[in-house]
Design a protein around this motif. Structure first.
Motif, PDB file in Angstrom:
ATOM      1  N   GLU A  88       0.827  -1.207   0.000  1.00 39.63           N
ATOM      2  CA  GLU A  88       0.000   0.000   0.000  1.00 39.63           C
ATOM      3  C   GLU A  88       0.862   1.257   0.000  1.00 39.63           C
ATOM      4  OE1 GLU A  88      -3.857  -1.888   2.370  1.00 39.63           O
ATOM      5  OE2 GLU A  88      -2.399  -0.673   3.481  1.00 39.63           O
ATOM      6  N   ASN A  89       1.947   1.235   0.772  1.00 39.23           N
ATOM      7  CA  ASN A  89       2.856   2.390   0.803  1.00 39.23           C
ATOM      8  C   ASN A  89       3.500   2.617  -0.562  1.00 39.23           C
ATOM      9  OD1 ASN A  89       2.282   2.796   3.500  1.00 39.23           O
ATOM     10  ND2 ASN A  89       4.161   1.845   4.234  1.00 39.23           N
ATOM     11  N   ALA A  90       3.919   1.533  -1.207  1.00 35.80           N
ATOM     12  CA  ALA A  90       4.535   1.653  -2.533  1.00 35.80           C
ATOM     13  C   ALA A  90       3.531   2.198  -3.546  1.00 35.80           C
ATOM     14  CB  ALA A  90       5.071   0.293  -2.997  1.00 35.80           C
ATOM     15  N   ALA A  91       2.291   1.740  -3.472  1.00 37.37           N
ATOM     16  CA  ALA A  91       1.251   2.234  -4.383  1.00 37.37           C
ATOM     17  C   ALA A  91       0.975   3.717  -4.136  1.00 37.37           C
ATOM     18  CB  ALA A  91      -0.029   1.421  -4.219  1.00 37.37           C
ATOM     19  N   ALA A  92       0.986   4.133  -2.880  1.00 27.53           N
ATOM     20  CA  ALA A  92       0.755   5.546  -2.561  1.00 27.53           C
ATOM     21  C   ALA A  92       1.887   6.421  -3.086  1.00 27.53           C
ATOM     22  CB  ALA A  92       0.602   5.727  -1.055  1.00 27.53           C
ATOM     23  N   VAL A  93       3.120   5.936  -2.967  1.00 31.03           N
ATOM     24  CA  VAL A  93       4.270   6.690  -3.486  1.00 31.03           C
ATOM     25  C   VAL A  93       4.177   6.805  -5.006  1.00 31.03           C
ATOM     26  CG1 VAL A  93       6.780   6.594  -3.818  1.00 31.03           C
ATOM     27  CG2 VAL A  93       5.810   6.198  -1.555  1.00 31.03           C
ATOM     28  N   ALA A  94       3.834   5.702  -5.660  1.00 30.46           N
ATOM     29  CA  ALA A  94       3.703   5.726  -7.125  1.00 30.46           C
ATOM     30  C   ALA A  94       2.589   6.678  -7.557  1.00 30.46           C
ATOM     31  CB  ALA A  94       3.431   4.316  -7.650  1.00 30.46           C
TER      32      ALA A  94
END
Length: 132
Positions: A88-94
């Motif tokens: 979820e954190n990686a998706a938010a950064v992207a």
């Protein structure tokens, strides 16, 4: 995944922490890691340490003690929560990066349109203004 949480809820599984016992759903409120606060990584390390101690981890001998299935369930749940939060954190950064890039592209488009309008004659600009 759902089996993990089904088992945990049926067992009323709790995770012992320095702040008291937590349920599986409480884990979602914790940060993945932190220097000062209760976090998932520290809880997972503690549970993994208990599992390794019980399993008699050795590269020479076969394990003689059975792994505690409750601690294994705790560890599997912790690992799932950590991996999900990381995804979820990686998706938010992207998504944030994409929004920034899109904003920059829209800004460049506006600049190009302004440059295009600057090249038009006064009569052409008046005609465009009247057509609006």
């Amino acid at each position: 995944m759902s089996d993990l949480f089904l088992k945990a809820s049926r067992m009323k599984l709790r995770f012992d922490t320095s702040k008291g016992p937590l349920s599986a759903e409480d884990l979602w409120d914790l940060p993945i890691s932190s220097d000062r606060k209760l976090n998932l990584a520290d809880i997972a390390l503690e549970v993994k340490g208990r599992l390794d101690k019980v399993s008699g981890l050795s590269f020479v001998k076969q394990p003689t003690k059975e792994i505690d299935q409750t601690d294994q369930l705790r560890f599997d749940i912790l690992r799932f929560v950590i991996e999900t939060k990381q995804d979820e954190n990686a998706a938010a950064v992207a998504a944030r990066d994409n929004a920034t890039k899109k904003q920059r592209l829209l800004q460049l488009i506006a600049e190009k349109e302004d440059d295009s309008l600057k090249g038009k004659s006064v009569e052409e600009l008046r005609a465009l203004a009247e057509s609006l």
